[in-house]
Design an enzyme around this catalytic site. Structure first.
Site, PDB file in Angstrom:
ATOM      1  N   ASN A   1      -6.579   1.693   2.614  1.00 42.17           N
ATOM      2  CA  ASN A   1      -7.454   2.814   2.581  1.00 42.17           C
ATOM      3  C   ASN A   1      -6.965   3.912   1.649  1.00 42.17           C
ATOM      4  O   ASN A   1      -7.838   4.811   1.226  1.00 42.17           O
ATOM      5  CB  ASN A   1      -7.278   3.418   4.085  1.00 42.17           C
ATOM      6  CG  ASN A   1      -7.799   2.467   5.228  1.00 42.17           C
ATOM      7  OD1 ASN A   1      -8.804   1.710   4.853  1.00 42.17           O
ATOM      8  ND2 ASN A   1      -7.499   2.824   6.483  1.00 42.17           N
TER       9      ASN A   1
ATOM     10  N   GLU B   1      -6.623  -8.976   3.900  1.00 44.11           N
ATOM     11  CA  GLU B   1      -5.420  -8.366   4.658  1.00 44.11           C
ATOM     12  C   GLU B   1      -5.665  -9.156   5.895  1.00 44.11           C
ATOM     13  O   GLU B   1      -6.640  -9.490   6.497  1.00 44.11           O
ATOM     14  CB  GLU B   1      -5.995  -6.974   5.087  1.00 44.11           C
ATOM     15  CG  GLU B   1      -5.615  -5.878   4.056  1.00 44.11           C
ATOM     16  CD  GLU B   1      -6.170  -4.520   4.633  1.00 44.11           C
ATOM     17  OE1 GLU B   1      -6.115  -3.909   5.594  1.00 44.11           O
ATOM     18  OE2 GLU B   1      -6.538  -3.842   3.354  1.00 44.11           O
TER      19      GLU B   1
ATOM     20  N   TYR C   1      -6.951  -8.435  11.955  1.00 41.71           N
ATOM     21  CA  TYR C   1      -5.861  -8.216  12.749  1.00 41.71           C
ATOM     22  C   TYR C   1      -5.890  -8.768  14.060  1.00 41.71           C
ATOM     23  O   TYR C   1      -6.878  -8.628  14.554  1.00 41.71           O
ATOM     24  CB  TYR C   1      -5.521  -6.739  12.558  1.00 41.71           C
ATOM     25  CG  TYR C   1      -5.009  -6.194  10.895  1.00 41.71           C
ATOM     26  CD1 TYR C   1      -3.866  -6.637  10.426  1.00 41.71           C
ATOM     27  CD2 TYR C   1      -6.142  -5.463  10.228  1.00 41.71           C
ATOM     28  CE1 TYR C   1      -3.709  -5.932   9.121  1.00 41.71           C
ATOM     29  CE2 TYR C   1      -5.781  -5.101   9.030  1.00 41.71           C
ATOM     30  CZ  TYR C   1      -4.389  -5.298   8.425  1.00 41.71           C
ATOM     31  OH  TYR C   1      -4.452  -4.716   7.197  1.00 41.71           O
TER      32      TYR C   1
ATOM     33  N   GLU D   1       0.864  -1.386  -0.063  1.00 40.03           N
ATOM     34  CA  GLU D   1       0.107   0.073  -0.026  1.00 40.03           C
ATOM     35  C   GLU D   1       0.914   1.250   0.133  1.00 40.03           C
ATOM     36  O   GLU D   1       1.914   1.222   0.744  1.00 40.03           O
ATOM     37  CB  GLU D   1      -0.859  -0.141   1.265  1.00 40.03           C
ATOM     38  CG  GLU D   1      -1.688   1.353   1.357  1.00 40.03           C
ATOM     39  CD  GLU D   1      -2.785   1.294   2.230  1.00 40.03           C
ATOM     40  OE1 GLU D   1      -3.021   0.270   3.076  1.00 40.03           O
ATOM     41  OE2 GLU D   1      -3.464   2.128   2.578  1.00 40.03           O
TER      42      GLU D   1
ATOM     43  N   ASN E   1     -12.175  -0.928  -1.160  1.00 37.40           N
ATOM     44  CA  ASN E   1     -11.426  -1.335   0.220  1.00 37.40           C
ATOM     45  C   ASN E   1     -12.245  -0.988   1.353  1.00 37.40           C
ATOM     46  O   ASN E   1     -12.515   0.219   1.598  1.00 37.40           O
ATOM     47  CB  ASN E   1      -9.924  -0.761   0.408  1.00 37.40           C
ATOM     48  CG  ASN E   1      -9.385  -1.246   1.641  1.00 37.40           C
ATOM     49  OD1 ASN E   1      -9.001  -2.463   1.719  1.00 37.40           O
ATOM     50  ND2 ASN E   1      -9.079  -0.205   2.485  1.00 37.40           N
ATOM     51  N   GLU E   2     -12.739  -1.849   2.187  1.00 36.85           N
ATOM     52  CA  GLU E   2     -13.337  -1.579   3.545  1.00 36.85           C
ATOM     53  C   GLU E   2     -14.274  -0.524   3.467  1.00 36.85           C
ATOM     54  O   GLU E   2     -14.268   0.420   4.482  1.00 36.85           O
ATOM     55  CB  GLU E   2     -12.200  -1.356   4.597  1.00 36.85           C
ATOM     56  CG  GLU E   2     -11.414  -2.461   5.011  1.00 36.85           C
ATOM     57  CD  GLU E   2     -10.330  -2.324   5.951  1.00 36.85           C
ATOM     58  OE1 GLU E   2     -10.295  -1.360   6.590  1.00 36.85           O
ATOM     59  OE2 GLU E   2      -9.639  -3.240   6.388  1.00 36.85           O
TER      60      GLU E   2
ATOM     61  N   GLN F   1       1.308  -5.919   5.702  1.00 35.79           N
ATOM     62  CA  GLN F   1       1.734  -5.587   4.511  1.00 35.79           C
ATOM     63  C   GLN F   1       3.043  -6.318   4.153  1.00 35.79           C
ATOM     64  O   GLN F   1       3.560  -7.006   4.962  1.00 35.79           O
ATOM     65  CB  GLN F   1       1.738  -4.221   4.376  1.00 35.79           C
ATOM     66  CG  GLN F   1       0.339  -3.403   4.500  1.00 35.79           C
ATOM     67  CD  GLN F   1       0.369  -2.010   4.105  1.00 35.79           C
ATOM     68  OE1 GLN F   1       1.205  -1.359   3.587  1.00 35.79           O
ATOM     69  NE2 GLN F   1      -0.770  -1.351   4.447  1.00 35.79           N
TER      70      GLN F   1
HETATM   71  O1  AHR Z   1      -3.042  -2.494   6.450  1.00 32.18           O
HETATM   72  C1  AHR Z   1      -3.200  -1.229   6.906  1.00 32.18           C
HETATM   73  C2  AHR Z   1      -4.720  -0.715   6.651  1.00 32.18           C
HETATM   74  O2  AHR Z   1      -5.558  -1.868   7.514  1.00 32.18           O
HETATM   75  C3  AHR Z   1      -5.157  -0.936   5.268  1.00 32.18           C
HETATM   76  O3  AHR Z   1      -4.913   0.362   4.504  1.00 32.18           O
HETATM   77  C4  AHR Z   1      -6.566  -0.794   5.539  1.00 32.18           C
HETATM   78  O4  AHR Z   1      -7.521  -1.541   4.437  1.00 32.18           O
HETATM   79  C5  AHR Z   1      -7.008  -1.441   6.910  1.00 32.18           C
HETATM   80  O5  AHR Z   1      -7.920  -0.929   7.980  1.00 32.18           O
END
Ligand code: AHR
Length: 503
Positions: A72, A292, A244, A27, A172-173, A349
């Site tokens: 994002n 992700e 996450y 990203e 995305n999201e 990432q």
């Molecule tokens: O990976 C970091 C961020 O986490 C990404 O930009 C977003 O998609 C997620 O919330």
């Protein structure tokens, strides 16, 4: 010590390993691109400014696929800013991270990097501040040969052959209030369907991923997935999920058992997608893209609103411990266990940002602890995934109650007859693991790779880059199809067996 027992049988087949499970994510955020993969003037940079030391590590990591350019970031990105003569490209304020974006690196640079890294691209389109025409035009720029304005523009930019990008993310999201241009499920589902429809008119052979929830704690989780699929079922192939795990969010043993959460998350989304399939009376099944996932010390994160505008801020450069690496190895086990429906995975990432690879600007690149389970799993997981029948000790967790201390899955490569068991001990006591492989005559002990340290809190740094690494251990010979391996506390293992006979 309580012994764990693992039995495997060819009949326990889950599905085929899709190599795209071992994807990653680049990203435009912090130092992932700039001074991560791209740093003109660095002693290891090639003529295009690509860091060859990082490229070498990416190839060693065994990454198959890379999602780009966000995250994002993509929700306020104009892809046109990043193509054409570098001197003409605008310097912009990126609203996602409140960073300055020079646009010195863009689509064509990324594709050159992907070729060098030997990874397939997974391209995301902006459905936050932009929409259908820009998404379709981007496919045209990338995938058509010539004779249209966008395809000819790419040729004018010096790229004669189409990039031929197969896999595309529709935003995305989009459920997240933090997302620039965030939408309701109904609004997003309609937009994804319309964008997907137009993109497929440009290139009918592309595959499309719709945004699922940003995480399972979102108040709209599951309802979001159902509504989006009601609107876009026919236009999309995959539904994304993101997750996450923060070591500080729950008690420590719950963190070590994070894969229990991922198992449930994936199962819930499969059930939701299949519910919509039944409701709409469709034949095709929607598969999943975990595009992700990782360990992220999210509680230490400073929101963009609370930071000033910066150029190349060192955002979320987390140092990973041995415990974190065990959790990452266990999440990969969970992903393999769902290989029948989970086809794509992107660890978030790749470089510097919550990443297996770290760099210093002008300095070295090194492997974090989490590099090792990923690299070995990507290298060894081949063929058919086999569910492991396991019994053994349990561990108490605040979040999930009592869960098995040992978790495992296996893959069997039909071509070579090789069998690899991926296992973790997520508890704090050593566990002997007794293997019963009698269903596979002719197996021979191959290699035992282990990640285990007496102190599971240690990390790798620029000064001590190889303090933690996976080591080759002695592999006990099979005796009548059985062997026992000792799993130290908080450890990750790959146990590879070769075959005397072709299956
Ligand atoms: O990976 C970091 C961020 O986490 C990404 O930009 C977003 O998609 C997620 O919330």
């Amino acid at each position: 010590m309580i012994t764990a027992r693992l039995t495997l049988d060819p009949a326990f087949a889950v599905g085929e390993v899709d190599p795209r499970l071992f994807g990653s994510f680049v990203e435009h955020m912090g130092r992932c691109v700039y001074t991560g993969i791209f740093e003109p003037g660095h002693p290891a940079a090639d003529a295009d400014g690509l860091r060859t030391d990082v490229l070498e590590l990416v190839r060693e990591l065994g990454v198959s696929l890379v999602r780009y350019p966000g995250g994002n970031f993509v929700s306020n990105y104009r892809w046109e800013d990043g193509v054409g003569p570098v001197g003409d490209r605008p310097r912009r304020l990126d609203l996602a991270w409140r960073s300055l974006e020079s646009n010195a690196f863009g689509l064509n640079e990324f594709m050159r990097w992907a070729g060098q890294a030997q990874v397939a691209p997974m391209m995301a389109v902006n459905l936050g501040t932009r929409g259908v025409p820009e998404a379709a035009e981007l496919v045209e720029y990338c995938n058509l040969s010539d004779g249209t304005a966008a395809a000819d523009l790419r040729r004018k930019h010096g790229v004669a052959q189409p990039h031929d990008i197969r896999l595309w993310c529709l935003g995305n999201e989009m459920d997240g209030p933090w997302q620039i241009g965030n939408l309701t499920a109904r609004e997003y589902g309609r937009l994804a369907a319309r964008a997907g429809h137009a993109m497929r008119r440009v290139d009918p052979s592309i595959e499309l991923v719709a945004c699922g929830s940003s995480n399972a704690d979102m108040p709209t989780f599951a309802a979001w997935e159902a509504t989006v699929l009601e609107e876009a079922y026919d236009q999309v192939d995959y539904l994304s999920l993101h997750t996450y795990y923060d070591p500080a969010k729950h008690d420590e043993s719950s963190f070590r058992a994070s894969a229990v959460d991922l198992d449930g998350f994936v199962d819930d989304i499969i059930a939701t997608a299949d519910h919509v399939r039944a409701k709409l009376r469709r034949g095709k099944r929607i598969n999943l893209a975990l595009d992700e996932w990782n360990v992220w010390y999210q509680s230490q994160f400073t929101e963009p609103e609370d930071r000033g505008i910066e150029d190349l801020p060192a955002l979320i450069e987390d140092d990973y411990t041995v415990t974190d690496a065990m959790v990452v190895g266990n999440l990969l086990i969970s992903m393999l266990r769902h290989a029948d429906r989970l086809k794509i995975g992107c660890q978030a990432q790749l470089v510097n940002i919550i990443a297996p690879i770290r760099t210093r600007a002008g300095g070295p690149a090194w492997r974090q602890t989490i590099f090792h389970p990923f690299a070995h799993t990507a290298r060894l997981a081949r063929g058919t995934v086999l569910r492991a029948a396991l019994t053994g000790p349990t561990m108490a967790t605040g979040r999930f109650g009592d869960v098995p201390a040992v978790d495992a899955v296996a893959t069997r490569d039909e071509a070579s007859g090789e069998l690899t068991i991926f296992a973790v001990n997520r508890g704090t006591e050593a566990v002997p693991l007794e293997l019963d492989l009698r269903a596979f005559p002719g197996l021979r002990a191959g290699e035992h790779i282990a990640l285990a340290e007496t102190d599971p809190s240690i990390v790798n740094t620029a000064a001590a880059p190889d303090r933690v690494r996976a080591r080759t251990e002695e592999m006990p010979a099979l005796d009548g199809g059985r062997a026992t391996v000792l799993l130290p506390p908080v450890s990750w293992h790959a146990l590879r067996f070769t075959s005397e006979e072709k299956p």
